[in-house]
Design a protein around this motif. Structure first.
Motif, PDB file in Angstrom:
ATOM      1  N   GLU A  78       1.160  -1.477  -0.116  1.00 13.53           N
ATOM      2  CA  GLU A  78       0.025   0.337   0.710  1.00 13.53           C
ATOM      3  C   GLU A  78       0.537   1.501   0.489  1.00 13.53           C
ATOM      4  O   GLU A  78       0.346   2.615  -0.544  1.00 13.53           O
ATOM      5  CB  GLU A  78      -1.114  -0.012   1.338  1.00 13.53           C
ATOM      6  CG  GLU A  78      -2.118  -0.465   1.315  1.00 13.53           C
ATOM      7  CD  GLU A  78      -3.143  -1.130   2.260  1.00 13.53           C
ATOM      8  OE1 GLU A  78      -2.457  -0.943   3.522  1.00 13.53           O
ATOM      9  OE2 GLU A  78      -3.313  -2.053   2.800  1.00 13.53           O
ATOM     10  N   GLU A  79       2.057   1.198  -0.007  1.00 17.85           N
ATOM     11  CA  GLU A  79       2.557   2.404   0.685  1.00 17.85           C
ATOM     12  C   GLU A  79       3.653   2.821  -0.504  1.00 17.85           C
ATOM     13  O   GLU A  79       4.174   3.623  -0.558  1.00 17.85           O
ATOM     14  CB  GLU A  79       3.791   2.206   1.675  1.00 17.85           C
ATOM     15  CG  GLU A  79       2.351   2.591   3.247  1.00 17.85           C
ATOM     16  CD  GLU A  79       1.633   3.883   3.475  1.00 17.85           C
ATOM     17  OE1 GLU A  79       2.484   4.954   2.444  1.00 17.85           O
ATOM     18  OE2 GLU A  79       1.049   3.990   3.520  1.00 17.85           O
ATOM     19  N   ALA A  80       4.665   1.447  -0.778  1.00 16.14           N
ATOM     20  CA  ALA A  80       6.244   1.612  -1.281  1.00 16.14           C
ATOM     21  C   ALA A  80       5.496   1.539  -3.153  1.00 16.14           C
ATOM     22  O   ALA A  80       4.640   1.115  -3.677  1.00 16.14           O
ATOM     23  CB  ALA A  80       6.793  -0.029  -1.546  1.00 16.14           C
ATOM     24  N   GLU A  81       6.373   2.666  -3.485  1.00 16.54           N
ATOM     25  CA  GLU A  81       6.658   2.865  -4.938  1.00 16.54           C
ATOM     26  C   GLU A  81       6.494   1.063  -6.434  1.00 16.54           C
ATOM     27  O   GLU A  81       5.555   1.400  -6.854  1.00 16.54           O
ATOM     28  CB  GLU A  81       7.021   3.689  -5.525  1.00 16.54           C
ATOM     29  CG  GLU A  81       6.616   5.261  -4.994  1.00 16.54           C
ATOM     30  CD  GLU A  81       5.466   5.943  -5.716  1.00 16.54           C
ATOM     31  OE1 GLU A  81       5.242   5.368  -6.930  1.00 16.54           O
ATOM     32  OE2 GLU A  81       4.685   6.330  -5.157  1.00 16.54           O
ATOM     33  N   ALA A  82       7.466   0.342  -6.083  1.00 16.34           N
ATOM     34  CA  ALA A  82       7.897  -0.484  -6.121  1.00 16.34           C
ATOM     35  C   ALA A  82       8.222  -1.935  -5.174  1.00 16.34           C
ATOM     36  O   ALA A  82       8.723  -1.669  -4.160  1.00 16.34           O
ATOM     37  CB  ALA A  82       9.093  -0.311  -7.097  1.00 16.34           C
ATOM     38  N   LEU A  83       8.055  -2.658  -5.316  1.00 14.63           N
ATOM     39  CA  LEU A  83       7.862  -3.849  -3.975  1.00 14.63           C
ATOM     40  C   LEU A  83       8.260  -5.486  -5.026  1.00 14.63           C
ATOM     41  O   LEU A  83       7.950  -5.521  -6.109  1.00 14.63           O
ATOM     42  CB  LEU A  83       6.397  -3.988  -3.290  1.00 14.63           C
ATOM     43  CG  LEU A  83       6.621  -4.639  -1.958  1.00 14.63           C
ATOM     44  CD1 LEU A  83       7.130  -4.443  -1.385  1.00 14.63           C
ATOM     45  CD2 LEU A  83       4.747  -5.044  -1.858  1.00 14.63           C
ATOM     46  N   ARG A  84       9.363  -5.762  -4.768  1.00 16.08           N
ATOM     47  CA  ARG A  84       9.083  -7.715  -5.025  1.00 16.08           C
ATOM     48  C   ARG A  84       9.613  -8.493  -3.799  1.00 16.08           C
ATOM     49  O   ARG A  84       9.790  -7.857  -2.498  1.00 16.08           O
ATOM     50  CB  ARG A  84      10.629  -7.306  -5.673  1.00 16.08           C
ATOM     51  CG  ARG A  84      11.491  -8.903  -5.874  1.00 16.08           C
ATOM     52  CD  ARG A  84      12.646  -8.393  -6.154  1.00 16.08           C
ATOM     53  NE  ARG A  84      12.811  -9.773  -6.915  1.00 16.08           N
ATOM     54  CZ  ARG A  84      14.065 -10.264  -6.946  1.00 16.08           C
ATOM     55  NH1 ARG A  84      15.140  -9.362  -6.734  1.00 16.08           N
ATOM     56  NH2 ARG A  84      14.656 -11.198  -7.579  1.00 16.08           N
ATOM     57  N   VAL A  85       8.972  -9.316  -3.870  1.00 14.98           N
ATOM     58  CA  VAL A  85       8.599 -10.162  -2.496  1.00 14.98           C
ATOM     59  C   VAL A  85       9.446 -11.442  -3.021  1.00 14.98           C
ATOM     60  O   VAL A  85       8.850 -12.226  -3.945  1.00 14.98           O
ATOM     61  CB  VAL A  85       6.427  -9.927  -2.486  1.00 14.98           C
ATOM     62  CG1 VAL A  85       6.604 -11.159  -1.487  1.00 14.98           C
ATOM     63  CG2 VAL A  85       6.121  -9.008  -1.976  1.00 14.98           C
ATOM     64  N   LEU A  86       9.907 -11.811  -1.831  1.00 15.29           N
ATOM     65  CA  LEU A  86      10.186 -13.433  -2.258  1.00 15.29           C
ATOM     66  C   LEU A  86      10.139 -14.104  -0.858  1.00 15.29           C
ATOM     67  O   LEU A  86      10.750 -14.097   0.089  1.00 15.29           O
ATOM     68  CB  LEU A  86      11.783 -13.375  -2.124  1.00 15.29           C
ATOM     69  CG  LEU A  86      12.468 -11.926  -3.064  1.00 15.29           C
ATOM     70  CD1 LEU A  86      14.056 -11.961  -2.312  1.00 15.29           C
ATOM     71  CD2 LEU A  86      11.958 -12.799  -4.360  1.00 15.29           C
ATOM     72  N   PRO A  87       8.874 -14.996  -0.665  1.00 13.68           N
ATOM     73  CA  PRO A  87       7.964 -14.963  -0.201  1.00 13.68           C
ATOM     74  C   PRO A  87       9.057 -16.746   0.469  1.00 13.68           C
ATOM     75  O   PRO A  87       9.475 -17.419  -0.173  1.00 13.68           O
ATOM     76  CB  PRO A  87       6.890 -15.559  -0.418  1.00 13.68           C
ATOM     77  CG  PRO A  87       6.741 -15.911  -2.035  1.00 13.68           C
ATOM     78  CD  PRO A  87       8.087 -14.950  -2.949  1.00 13.68           C
ATOM     79  N   HIS A  88       8.438 -17.326   1.696  1.00 17.48           N
ATOM     80  CA  HIS A  88       9.184 -18.267   1.872  1.00 17.48           C
ATOM     81  C   HIS A  88       8.088 -19.194   2.736  1.00 17.48           C
ATOM     82  O   HIS A  88       6.461 -18.597   2.866  1.00 17.48           O
ATOM     83  CB  HIS A  88      10.131 -17.999   3.356  1.00 17.48           C
ATOM     84  CG  HIS A  88      10.508 -18.945   4.260  1.00 17.48           C
ATOM     85  ND1 HIS A  88       9.827 -19.544   5.397  1.00 17.48           N
ATOM     86  CD2 HIS A  88      11.725 -19.543   4.385  1.00 17.48           C
ATOM     87  CE1 HIS A  88      10.747 -20.358   5.350  1.00 17.48           C
ATOM     88  NE2 HIS A  88      12.268 -20.751   4.911  1.00 17.48           N
ATOM     89  N   PRO A  89       7.705 -20.348   2.387  1.00 14.84           N
ATOM     90  CA  PRO A  89       6.793 -21.250   3.200  1.00 14.84           C
ATOM     91  C   PRO A  89       5.654 -20.450   4.239  1.00 14.84           C
ATOM     92  O   PRO A  89       6.670 -20.273   5.904  1.00 14.84           O
ATOM     93  CB  PRO A  89       6.904 -22.569   3.598  1.00 14.84           C
ATOM     94  CG  PRO A  89       8.273 -23.108   2.048  1.00 14.84           C
ATOM     95  CD  PRO A  89       9.234 -21.159   2.431  1.00 14.84           C
ATOM     96  N   SER A  90       4.813 -20.087   4.471  1.00 12.07           N
ATOM     97  CA  SER A  90       3.999 -19.969   5.555  1.00 12.07           C
ATOM     98  C   SER A  90       3.910 -21.246   6.948  1.00 12.07           C
ATOM     99  O   SER A  90       4.067 -22.710   6.535  1.00 12.07           O
ATOM    100  CB  SER A  90       2.797 -19.315   5.473  1.00 12.07           C
ATOM    101  OG  SER A  90       2.475 -20.762   5.349  1.00 12.07           O
TER     102      SER A  90
END
Length: 420
Positions: free
Chosen positions: A99-111
């Motif tokens: 909601e706040e970042a102009e550009a976002l990259r997400v590297l998920p891990h198993p939840s």
């Protein structure tokens, strides 16, 4: 014209990390953390990183959510990597950053949910996930249905005991409970299965990083609360000011709740309409307006008991009490119809596509509803319910007071109703 905000030179990278720490990360996540100039996370997460991650370490302040835009702005020209537990986009910091970042990259891990389902052999599509992180335990009550499997995201070491106590209190003491701790890490542990009834009062606190698995079983003498509107009247604490079961079900049908929508419930009485609106979907919201403070307190108790402690209760008289409320998607008027200007104020507050439903049992208010139908269109119906009762040695019908209901949807091209 407002000038466009400058695009930062680097996207904010969010790296999911598990209890297994650095060794559990893929090389792509390790590379991002090594190259980051600023590393943001909780103390536990930051402590999992080795010295080769040389960026400036910044601990999230409390409260966290308001700090997000300030922290991003303070480091806008630098490579930022944010650490998150497990999957950042599943009840994690990823939402706030998106909601706040102009550009976002997400590297998920198993939840932790994925780990728990794997350990238990539970297909995830058959499991309901309830988070109690930063939320009251009472919200778990809305998910309690016989035979369902729940995974409860814990707020800390005390959560399993709170879950067991709530299950007992809501008539689900026979439910089977297991606690899974430090999932994916070297200290992973699953407690022996027990029931909420058998949960010892002096049970040792769990590891703070835990998830509670619940197989729901209702006690034989506990009331059955279904998943659709029309809960038993006995489910509510009330003083007689209660929209009865069959009328309540018809009223919620006319209001037509959808995920994410907000209801104004005016003249709340016992809060049943707002409560059952919120029970239709976890993202549904409601504000109940009730002028009697004793009834307002009762609404709060009913909401907590029935699993929607987020119901907002405003003590005051409508229409004056409506002035500062967020715009609704639907409005129900169950009391106070004769207050001057109330129906018109409610109609004006609705957006296009919004719905207004009003019920009454008096001739005076019925005349007001007929006038509203002439102005705004919609449907005017009379709802009558009769119950079978003993008549001597036989059975007959006892008629409840008929309810007149007006319902209308706000459209761009209204078709005012006409008297028939």
């Amino acid at each position: 014209m407002t000038p466009a905000r400058p695009v930062p030179p680097f996207p904010v990278t969010v790296v999911g990390i598990g209890a297994d720490g650095w060794q559990g990360l893929p090389e792509s996540s390790r590379t991002e953390l090594r190259e980051a100039e600023v590393l943001v996370g909780g103390p536990r997460q930051l402590d999992l990183l080795p010295p080769e991650c040389a960026g400036e370490r910044v601990t999230w302040p409390s409260p966290l959510r308001p700090a997000v835009p300030r922290l991003l702005a303070a480091h806008a020209a630098r490579r930022i990597a944010v650490l998150a537990s497990g999957d950042p986009m599943f009840y994690g910091i990823g939402r706030a950053l998106a909601e706040e970042a102009e550009a976002l990259r997400v590297l998920p891990h198993p939840s932790s949910v994925s780990y728990a389902a794997a350990r238990l052999g539970w297909p995830l599509e058959d499991v309901e996930v309830v988070t109690l992180v930063g939320r009251p335990a009472a919200r778990l009550a809305a998910a309690l249905h016989d035979g369902r499997r729940l995974l409860v995201l814990s707020a800390g070491a005390a959560t399993p005991g709170e879950v067991a106590a709530l299950l007992r209190d809501r008539g689900f003491g026979p439910s089977r409970v297991r606690v899974l701790e430090q999932l994916g890490g070297a200290r992973e542990r699953t407690t022996a299965e027990t029931t909420a009834d058998e949960w010892p009062q002096d049970h040792a606190p769990a590891d703070p990083l835990n998830i509670v698995a619940v197989e729901c079983h209702r006690a034989p003498d506990a009331p059955r609360l279904g998943a659709v509107p029309g809960l038993p009247d006995e489910a509510y604490e009330h003083d007689g000011q209660l929209t009865k079961k069959h009328i309540r079900a018809a009223t919620l049908g006319a209001l037509a709740p959808a995920p994410g929508e907000l209801l104004w419930d005016i003249g709340g009485g016992s809060g049943s309409i707002g409560i059952e609106w919120m029970r239709t979907h976890p993202s549904c919201r409601a504000v109940t307006v009730e002028r009697d403070p004793v009834r307002a307190d009762r609404i709060t108790r009913n909401a907590e008991r029935l699993g929607v402690p987020g119901l907002r209760v405003v003590t005051g008289a409508a229409p004056a009490a409506l002035a500062e409320l967020p715009a609704p998607h639907a409005v129900f008027v169950g009391g106070g119809l004769t207050a001057p200007g109330l129906l018109d104020a409610c109609w004006a507050a609705l957006p296009l596509g919004g719905r207004l439903v009003a019920n009454t049992v008096t001739l005076e208010s019925e005349a007001l509803l007929a006038g509203a139908r002439r102005r705004y269109g919609g449907e005017l119906v009379r709802l009558a319910v009769a119950h079978a009762v003993p008549v001597g040695g036989f059975t007959g019908w006892r008629q409840a007071m008929p309810v007149t209901q007006w319902s209308a949807e706000k459209t761009a091209n209204p078709s005012p109703g006409a008297d028939r």
